[in-house]
Design an enzyme around this catalytic site. Structure first.
Site, short mmCIF file in Angstrom:
data_model
loop_
_atom_site.label_atom_id
_atom_site.label_comp_id
_atom_site.label_asym_id
_atom_site.label_seq_id
_atom_site.Cartn_x
_atom_site.Cartn_y
_atom_site.Cartn_z
N ASN A 204 0.83 -1.22 0.00
CA ASN A 204 0.00 0.00 0.00
C ASN A 204 0.86 1.27 0.00
O ASN A 204 0.34 2.38 0.05
CB ASN A 204 -0.97 0.02 1.19
N THR B 270 8.59 -11.56 14.76
CA THR B 270 9.65 -10.72 15.34
C THR B 270 10.11 -11.26 16.69
O THR B 270 9.30 -11.87 17.43
CB THR B 270 9.11 -9.29 15.55
N TYR C 192 3.01 -3.70 19.14
CA TYR C 192 3.59 -4.27 17.92
C TYR C 192 3.85 -5.76 18.11
O TYR C 192 3.40 -6.60 17.31
CB TYR C 192 4.89 -3.53 17.56
#
Ligand code: UDP
Length: 366
Positions: free
Chosen positions: A41, A146, A170
């Site tokens: 995007n 992550t 996050y």
């Protein structure tokens, strides 16, 4: 699913392929003869990377736009006409698209859950339609997770069995998606791998690709910017940690090594290695990707000074909230099951590639 040996190319959808790690993965796919199509995007990705370097089919859209994603997956999107993707179904997915600023996620959690979780759920609904559980309808996926999901880990180096305990939105958004993937596997035999990255760093050795974040918050690019006087002072966040020189220690993994892991992982998924009937692999879907070595903030500054031949002005600042003192990966599992291990382990070489990329960007004003 039939098991095929790996001597053919596949059509791969890469979300976030105009971003830092995604773009390197697209390059690695192309180099192995695969056929990527990029969805991005462009909130944080860069169009010039697609146009000038990757030259790959590209669609600017949100991953949560089910209509557009369905057309891409089926090869009926108009931008795929006259490409190898036309009217052909995508065979594998590398899912990088996500917001990744830890600090921003603390300030704007909804933004992170909306983008990283809800958009991904809509995306997965296209890849793994719940109405139809025949194997042909499920497209295997490698998910970018992550080391932030570990929070403040108890043991160093960190193994995949270390309990997840993310300390910011996050990390939590990534852990939620990890759990969703596991549920999809249980419900529909959805094939996936999860890669938990440590600190992605460096740039393509041929300087064609590299890191370009706006805003930049990462240590290595900021240290390079400080060396070339693009910023006045580099801040060292915390000098009183219980580490060898008082600064935080991280595991910096070369982005080209990360990219290679994705191609190897996807190929193994498509070979059927992780299928239910392969007992050795079945519960081994989560892999740490790191260098296995810890480097302190001061060591990074020294390395940048050495590679650039310039001195860095820095100030010793307070600790950054949410920074664990030490994060180092144990990547033995990726070595055992994927046959992957990092090739570019020397921090000076990682820094050198990052510097070369920085200088090229400045020169070309990209
Ligand atoms: N860091 C720093 N100054 C900066 C940026 C980062 O001292 O301007 C430190 C940060 O506290 C961490 C390490 O450098 O210990 C790596 O930070 P980065 O933001 O690059 O990656 P993270 O580990 O947060 O994912």
């Amino acid at each position: 699913m039939e098991i095929r040996s790996w001597d053919f190319e596949v059509r791969v959808l890469v979300t976030g392929g105009a971003g830092y790690i995604g773009s390197h993965a697209v390059k690695a796919l192309i180099e192995k003869g695969h056929e990527p199509v990029i969805v991005d995007n462009l909130v944080y990705g860069h169009k010039f990377v697609v146009d000038k370097v990757l030259k790959t089919p590209f669609i600017n859209c949100s991953i949560g736009d089910k209509d557009i994603i369905s057309k891409i997956v089926n090869g009926t999107h108009k931008k795929l006409q006259n490409t190898v993707h036309e009217n052909k179904v995508i065979e594998g997915v590398l899912h990088f698209a996500a917001f990744t600023y830890v600090g921003e996620s603390v300030q704007k959690p909804i933004k992170y859950y909306q983008n990283n979780v809800i958009e991904t759920i809509n995306f997965l609904d296209v890849l793994c339609p719940s109405k139809n559980s025949t194997s042909n309808n499920k497209i295997p996926l490698v998910f970018s997770s992550t080391c932030a999901i570990y929070g403040n880990p108890k043991g160093i180096p960190i193994k995949e069995i270390s309990s997840p305990n993310p300390i910011n939105p996050y990390g939590r958004s990534k852990l939620i998606v990890e759990n969703i993937l596991s549920d999809l596997n249980k419900a529909y035999n959805f094939e996936f791998l999860i890669f938990r990255y440590f600190n992605a760093a460096g740039a393509s050795p041929d300087t064609s690709l590299g890191e370009l974040h706006e805003p930049e918050t990462h240590l290595i690019p900021l240290a390079i910017m400080a060396a070339f006087d693009e910023i006045d002072n580099l801040k060292i966040f915390g000098t009183d940690y219980d580490t060898k020189d008082g600064t935080c220690i991280r595991d910096y993994i070369h982005v080209a090594d990360l990219a290679e892991a994705h191609v190897m992982g996807l190929e193994k998924l498509l070979e059927g290695k992780f299928r239910k009937d392969n007992e050795e692999y079945i519960n081994q879907r989560i892999f740490n990707l790191g260098n296995g070595k810890g480097v302190s903030v001061r060591e990074i500054i020294n390395s940048v000074e050495k590679i650039t031949g310039r001195s860095i002005n820095y100030v010793e600042d307070a600790r950054r909230i949410g920074d664990p003192p030490i994060l180092i990966a144990d990547y033995k599992k990726a070595k055992e099951y994927l046959g992957w291990e990092p090739k570019i382990k020397d921090i000076d070489i990682i820094v050198k590639h990052a510097c070369n990329w920085y200088l090229k960007l400045k020169e070309q004003k990209l």
